[in-house]
Design a protein around this motif. Structure first.
Motif, short mmCIF file in Angstrom:
data_model
loop_
_atom_site.label_atom_id
_atom_site.label_comp_id
_atom_site.label_asym_id
_atom_site.label_seq_id
_atom_site.Cartn_x
_atom_site.Cartn_y
_atom_site.Cartn_z
N UNK A 85 24.26 34.17 46.54
CA UNK A 85 24.89 33.16 45.69
C UNK A 85 24.39 33.27 44.26
N UNK A 140 38.94 43.36 46.63
CA UNK A 140 38.94 43.28 45.17
C UNK A 140 37.60 42.74 44.67
N UNK A 177 36.27 40.80 41.15
CA UNK A 177 36.58 40.18 39.87
C UNK A 177 35.29 39.66 39.24
N UNK A 217 34.36 36.43 36.50
CA UNK A 217 34.97 35.23 35.93
C UNK A 217 34.06 34.67 34.86
N UNK A 232 38.04 33.13 29.85
CA UNK A 232 38.65 34.46 30.07
C UNK A 232 39.32 34.57 31.42
N UNK A 233 39.08 33.64 32.31
CA UNK A 233 39.72 33.69 33.62
C UNK A 233 39.13 34.78 34.49
N UNK A 234 39.89 35.16 35.49
CA UNK A 234 39.47 36.22 36.42
C UNK A 234 39.93 37.57 35.88
N UNK A 280 39.40 47.64 42.71
CA UNK A 280 39.98 47.24 43.98
C UNK A 280 40.10 48.45 44.90
N UNK A 313 29.93 35.30 36.76
CA UNK A 313 30.21 34.99 38.15
C UNK A 313 31.07 36.13 38.70
N UNK A 362 33.30 37.55 41.86
CA UNK A 362 34.06 37.09 43.01
C UNK A 362 34.66 38.28 43.75
N UNK A 365 45.17 36.05 48.16
CA UNK A 365 43.83 36.52 48.44
C UNK A 365 43.01 35.44 49.14
N UNK A 376 39.09 34.43 48.97
CA UNK A 376 37.94 34.69 48.11
C UNK A 376 36.63 34.35 48.80
N UNK A 377 35.59 35.05 48.39
CA UNK A 377 34.24 34.65 48.74
C UNK A 377 33.76 33.52 47.83
N UNK A 378 32.56 33.07 48.08
CA UNK A 378 32.01 31.93 47.32
C UNK A 378 31.46 32.33 45.96
#
Lengths: 110, 114
Positions: free
Chosen positions: B9, B33, B35, B37, B41-43, B48, B88, B90, B103, B105-107
């Motif tokens: 984490x 995938x 990513x 974050x 700026x978003x993801x 991939x 972060x 993801x 998708x 997603x993981x935590x």
């Protein structure tokens, strides 16, 4: 190039004050539009998929709608637990990768 | 309950270290995938993979590599960590063609490079 734009960037609501989030998209051919909810420090969680203009989907206080150029996520009578970042993403017919918007962070005050 | 599990984490690493971020999914998904974050700026897609031993660059692959030796595991490697890779991270997986729910997603892994 596919573009996904979300507005507003941030939204502060009083408990019970309904509002809408916007996701506008420019893509060559939309296969699906996805809404996700993301809580702080966690990964996004799937909410809805919309496939064609005019389609609507609901889940508790959330309702998502789709037109040919944009999608709205309506939050009806929100509660503090609806506070989160809401992400939209699009999938096109010539790609299997989602293109994400930057998100709208919603804060609901009691 | 289907899951995408990211091994850490929180991570704190030093500049120049080689960093491994691990992701495991139990849904028998073909696509995986990575990513990052960042606020405002978003993801952004790093890499991939649509099959074992297959990989493709995403939008921001510089400074990263990946490994997919088994279908369920997709690893992200920072060859020489730098402070601008603090973010972060993801991991996500999906069926071929992404499927109706997109998708999973993981935590996330919050990586800090000092």
């Amino acid at each position: 190039e596919d573009q996904v734009t979300q507005s507003p960037e941030a939204l502060r609501l009083q408990e019970g004050e309904s509002s809408s989030l916007n996701c506008s998209y420019t893509v060559s051919g939309l296969r699906g539009l996805f809404w996700y909810r993301q809580d702080p420090g966690k990964g996004p969680e799937f909410l809805f998929t919309l496939y064609s203009a005019g389609e609507e989907k609901e889940k508790e206080r959330l309702k998502a709608t789709l037109t040919k150029k944009e999608s709205f996520l309506h939050i009806t009578a929100p509660k503090p637990e609806d506070s989160a970042t809401y992400l939209c993403a699009v999938l096109t017919f010539d790609d299997y990768k989602l293109s994400f918007g930057a998100g709208t962070t919603v804060t609901v005050r009691a | 309950d289907v899951k995408v599990t990211q091994s850490s984490r929180y991570l704190v690493k030093r500049t120049g270290e080689k960093v491994f971020l691990e992701c495991v999914q139990d849904m028998d998904h073909e696509n995986m995938f990575w990513y990052r974050q960042d606020p405002g700026l978003g993801l952004r897609l790093i890499y991939f993979s649509y099959d074992v031993k297959m990989k493709e660059k995403g939008d921001i692959p510089e400074g990263y590599s990946v490994s997919r030796e088994k279908k369920e595991r997709f690893s992200l490697i920072l060859e020489s960590a730098s402070t601008n890779q603090t973010s972060m991270y993801l991991c996500a997986s999906s069926l071929p063609g992404t499927g109706g729910s997109g998708y999973t997603f993981g935590s996330g892994t919050r990586l800090t490079v000092v």
